[in-house]
Design a protein around this motif. Structure first.
Motif, PDB file in Angstrom:
ATOM      1  N   THR A 191       1.011  -1.179   0.041  1.00  0.00           N
ATOM      2  CA  THR A 191      -0.011  -0.126   0.155  1.00  0.00           C
ATOM      3  C   THR A 191       0.813   1.321  -0.002  1.00  0.00           C
ATOM      4  OG1 THR A 191       0.111   0.063   2.472  1.00  0.00           O
ATOM      5  CG2 THR A 191      -1.560  -1.090   1.456  1.00  0.00           C
ATOM      6  N   ALA A 192       0.189   2.213  -0.222  1.00  0.00           N
ATOM      7  CA  ALA A 192       1.067   3.684  -0.111  1.00  0.00           C
ATOM      8  C   ALA A 192       1.486   3.904   1.350  1.00  0.00           C
ATOM      9  CB  ALA A 192       0.039   4.869  -0.462  1.00  0.00           C
ATOM     10  N   GLU A 193       0.874   3.427   2.231  1.00  0.00           N
ATOM     11  CA  GLU A 193       1.247   3.720   3.652  1.00  0.00           C
ATOM     12  C   GLU A 193       2.449   2.847   3.898  1.00  0.00           C
ATOM     13  OE1 GLU A 193      -1.749   2.613   2.864  1.00  0.00           O
ATOM     14  OE2 GLU A 193      -3.295   3.934   4.355  1.00  0.00           O
ATOM     15  N   GLN A 194       2.491   1.439   3.426  1.00  0.00           N
ATOM     16  CA  GLN A 194       3.816   0.719   3.456  1.00  0.00           C
ATOM     17  C   GLN A 194       4.845   1.604   2.671  1.00  0.00           C
ATOM     18  OE1 GLN A 194       1.930  -3.016   2.146  1.00  0.00           O
ATOM     19  NE2 GLN A 194       2.552  -3.851   4.075  1.00  0.00           N
ATOM     20  N   MET A 195       4.838   1.792   1.507  1.00  0.00           N
ATOM     21  CA  MET A 195       5.795   2.624   0.581  1.00  0.00           C
ATOM     22  C   MET A 195       6.149   3.823   1.582  1.00  0.00           C
ATOM     23  SD  MET A 195       7.811   2.352  -1.591  1.00  0.00           S
ATOM     24  CE  MET A 195       7.613   1.566  -3.228  1.00  0.00           C
ATOM     25  N   TYR A 196       5.381   4.499   2.002  1.00  0.00           N
ATOM     26  CA  TYR A 196       5.860   5.897   2.781  1.00  0.00           C
ATOM     27  C   TYR A 196       6.581   5.469   3.852  1.00  0.00           C
ATOM     28  CZ  TYR A 196       5.620   9.847   5.466  1.00  0.00           C
ATOM     29  OH  TYR A 196       6.061  11.039   6.165  1.00  0.00           O
ATOM     30  N   SER A 197       6.451   4.191   4.670  1.00  0.00           N
ATOM     31  CA  SER A 197       6.973   4.072   5.805  1.00  0.00           C
ATOM     32  C   SER A 197       8.416   3.474   5.368  1.00  0.00           C
ATOM     33  CB  SER A 197       6.342   3.280   6.996  1.00  0.00           C
ATOM     34  OG  SER A 197       6.180   1.887   6.584  1.00  0.00           O
ATOM     35  N   SER A 198       8.447   2.897   4.029  1.00  0.00           N
ATOM     36  CA  SER A 198       9.725   2.125   3.667  1.00  0.00           C
ATOM     37  C   SER A 198      10.663   3.408   3.183  1.00  0.00           C
ATOM     38  CB  SER A 198       9.367   1.386   2.374  1.00  0.00           C
ATOM     39  OG  SER A 198       8.833  -0.204   3.028  1.00  0.00           O
ATOM     40  N   LEU A 199       9.833   4.112   2.433  1.00  0.00           N
ATOM     41  CA  LEU A 199      10.956   5.364   1.868  1.00  0.00           C
ATOM     42  C   LEU A 199      11.335   6.250   3.143  1.00  0.00           C
ATOM     43  CD1 LEU A 199       8.970   6.246  -1.411  1.00  0.00           C
ATOM     44  CD2 LEU A 199      11.111   5.061  -1.021  1.00  0.00           C
ATOM     45  N   SER A 200      10.400   6.276   4.102  1.00  0.00           N
ATOM     46  CA  SER A 200      10.963   7.286   5.018  1.00  0.00           C
ATOM     47  C   SER A 200      12.144   6.760   6.088  1.00  0.00           C
ATOM     48  CB  SER A 200       9.674   7.645   5.998  1.00  0.00           C
ATOM     49  OG  SER A 200       8.663   8.061   5.498  1.00  0.00           O
ATOM     50  N   ARG A 201      12.006   5.328   6.145  1.00  0.00           N
ATOM     51  CA  ARG A 201      13.161   4.791   6.653  1.00  0.00           C
ATOM     52  C   ARG A 201      14.437   5.003   5.998  1.00  0.00           C
ATOM     53  NH1 ARG A 201      12.845  -1.398   8.573  1.00  0.00           N
ATOM     54  NH2 ARG A 201      14.422  -1.119  10.157  1.00  0.00           N
ATOM     55  N   LEU A 202      14.341   4.761   4.670  1.00  0.00           N
ATOM     56  CA  LEU A 202      15.576   5.059   3.929  1.00  0.00           C
ATOM     57  C   LEU A 202      16.059   6.394   3.912  1.00  0.00           C
ATOM     58  CD1 LEU A 202      14.576   2.617   0.548  1.00  0.00           C
ATOM     59  CD2 LEU A 202      15.889   2.349   2.939  1.00  0.00           C
ATOM     60  N   ALA A 203      15.010   7.329   3.933  1.00  0.00           N
ATOM     61  CA  ALA A 203      15.562   8.616   3.967  1.00  0.00           C
ATOM     62  C   ALA A 203      16.045   9.200   5.202  1.00  0.00           C
ATOM     63  CB  ALA A 203      13.959   9.400   4.045  1.00  0.00           C
ATOM     64  N   SER A 204      16.008   8.242   6.239  1.00  0.00           N
ATOM     65  CA  SER A 204      16.850   8.889   7.618  1.00  0.00           C
ATOM     66  C   SER A 204      18.018   8.149   7.517  1.00  0.00           C
ATOM     67  CB  SER A 204      15.619   8.140   8.675  1.00  0.00           C
ATOM     68  OG  SER A 204      15.941   6.798   8.665  1.00  0.00           O
ATOM     69  N   LEU A 205      18.435   7.542   6.663  1.00  0.00           N
ATOM     70  CA  LEU A 205      19.887   7.122   6.511  1.00  0.00           C
ATOM     71  C   LEU A 205      20.992   8.382   6.179  1.00  0.00           C
ATOM     72  CD1 LEU A 205      19.449   3.936   4.334  1.00  0.00           C
ATOM     73  CD2 LEU A 205      19.963   4.029   6.604  1.00  0.00           C
ATOM     74  N   PRO A 206      22.027   8.179   6.426  1.00  0.00           N
ATOM     75  CA  PRO A 206      23.081   9.383   6.417  1.00  0.00           C
ATOM     76  C   PRO A 206      23.054   9.939   4.904  1.00  0.00           C
ATOM     77  CG  PRO A 206      24.322   7.512   7.259  1.00  0.00           C
ATOM     78  CD  PRO A 206      22.886   6.877   7.063  1.00  0.00           C
ATOM     79  N   GLY A 207      23.003  11.328   4.734  1.00  0.00           N
ATOM     80  CA  GLY A 207      22.810  11.763   3.327  1.00  0.00           C
ATOM     81  C   GLY A 207      23.897  11.470   2.247  1.00  0.00           C
ATOM     82  N   HIS A 208      24.971  11.113   2.902  1.00  0.00           N
ATOM     83  CA  HIS A 208      26.038  10.778   1.918  1.00  0.00           C
ATOM     84  C   HIS A 208      25.786   9.187   1.588  1.00  0.00           C
ATOM     85  CE1 HIS A 208      27.763   9.925   5.842  1.00  0.00           C
ATOM     86  NE2 HIS A 208      28.750   9.619   5.268  1.00  0.00           N
ATOM     87  N   THR A 209      24.846   8.328   2.037  1.00  0.00           N
ATOM     88  CA  THR A 209      24.599   7.203   1.444  1.00  0.00           C
ATOM     89  C   THR A 209      24.650   7.068   0.064  1.00  0.00           C
ATOM     90  OG1 THR A 209      23.649   6.597   3.690  1.00  0.00           O
ATOM     91  CG2 THR A 209      23.275   5.067   1.838  1.00  0.00           C
ATOM     92  N   ARG A 210      25.642   6.187  -0.604  1.00  0.00           N
ATOM     93  CA  ARG A 210      25.207   6.080  -1.966  1.00  0.00           C
ATOM     94  C   ARG A 210      23.906   4.866  -2.301  1.00  0.00           C
ATOM     95  NH1 ARG A 210      30.864   3.718  -2.804  1.00  0.00           N
ATOM     96  NH2 ARG A 210      30.131   2.853  -0.916  1.00  0.00           N
TER      97      ARG A 210
END
Ligand code: ZN
Ligand code: FE
Length: 260
Positions: free
Chosen positions: A148-167
């Motif tokens: 669902t969009a909820e699941q994708m949102y929380s998955s992407l939010s989790r990735l978004a919280s990794l360090p900014g210089h993550t490749r």
């Protein structure tokens, strides 16, 4: 530190290959096709010692049986019994030691329900790396085939919280089409316009646009920007009945991209 290089497969897949600089023992991520992997191993004189899988789609697992068959090597992947050949099923927050680096497993359901990503920042803090399959693309995100969009949102939010210089090592070269859509969502995003030009130059030389960095994606990828005023506005223009919540915005722009 890891040496990470792409093996192009099919039309637009990247099978990522990695090893530490002092070793000829390599791992591959999402080998949808065994042929190009065998060719790369032969060409560079490398020895395949393990396989990582992000999700069950054929273009990510199609080469597993052939590659693993003769070698008797570990196959890491989602805890999904429907994927044949996985020897080490992984769950959210598991860690695995591969090629002198420790990887953390992040469950990222949305594109599929079994989708996982592999993150490492060990060995060389300068260069954290994320293998994110079909969850996060350069300039886009995976289609919602199962989640669902909820699941994708929380998955992407989790990735978004990794360090900014993550490749960001995603599994497809979809960047140009993604950025065309991103421009329709945010026509006034200056960093996006710069990114469009850089990407056009890379592609004109037939070079990969992957990896990106998380920082760049946060600045340009509309699917990581569903809390930004211009993206919220674009979603509400597209579907006036939707709310301004980041999940609804993501749902609207994902559906829009499906028909773009
Ligand atoms: Zn997929
Ligand atoms: Fe795929």
């Amino acid at each position: 530190m890891l040496i990470i290089s792409p093996i192009p497969a099919f039309n637009d897949n990247y099978i990522w290959m990695f090893h530490s600089p002092d070793s000829r023992e390599v791992f591959v991520v999402d080998p949808g096709d065994a042929g190009p992997v065998e060719q790369a191993l032969n060409y560079h004189g490398l020895n395949l010692v393990g396989i990582l899988i992000t999700h069950h789609h054929f273009d990510h697992i199609g080469g597993v049986a052939e590659l693993a068959h003769t070698r008797n090597i570990p196959v890491y992947g989602p805890d999904n019994p429907n994927i044949k050949g996985i020897t080490h099923p992984l769950r959210d927050n598991d860690t695995v030691e591969l090629s002198t680096c420790q990887f953390k497993i992040l469950a990222t359901p949305g594109h599929t329900l079994d989708h996982i990503a592999y993150f490492t920042d060990s060995g060389d803090d300068e260069n954290p790396a994320l293998f994110c399959g079909d969850t996060l693309f350069v300039g886009g995100c995976g289609r919602l085939f199962e989640g669902t969009a909820e699941q994708m949102y929380s998955s992407l939010s989790r990735l978004a919280s990794l360090p900014g210089h993550t490749r960001i090592y995603c599994a497809h070269e979809y960047t140009q089409a993604n950025l065309e859509f991103a421009r329709a969502v945010e026509p006034n995003n200056r960093k996006l316009q710069e990114q469009v030009m850089q990407v056009a130059e890379l592609r004109s030389e037939n070079r990969p646009t992957v990896p990106s960095t998380l920082r760049k994606e946060l600045d340009t990828n509309p699917f990581l920007r569903s809390n930004q005023p211009e993206v919220i506005q674009a979603a509400s223009d597209r579907d006036p009945s939707s709310s301004a919540s980041p999940i609804d915005v993501l749902r609207v722009i994902r559906a829009w991209k499906d028909n773009f």
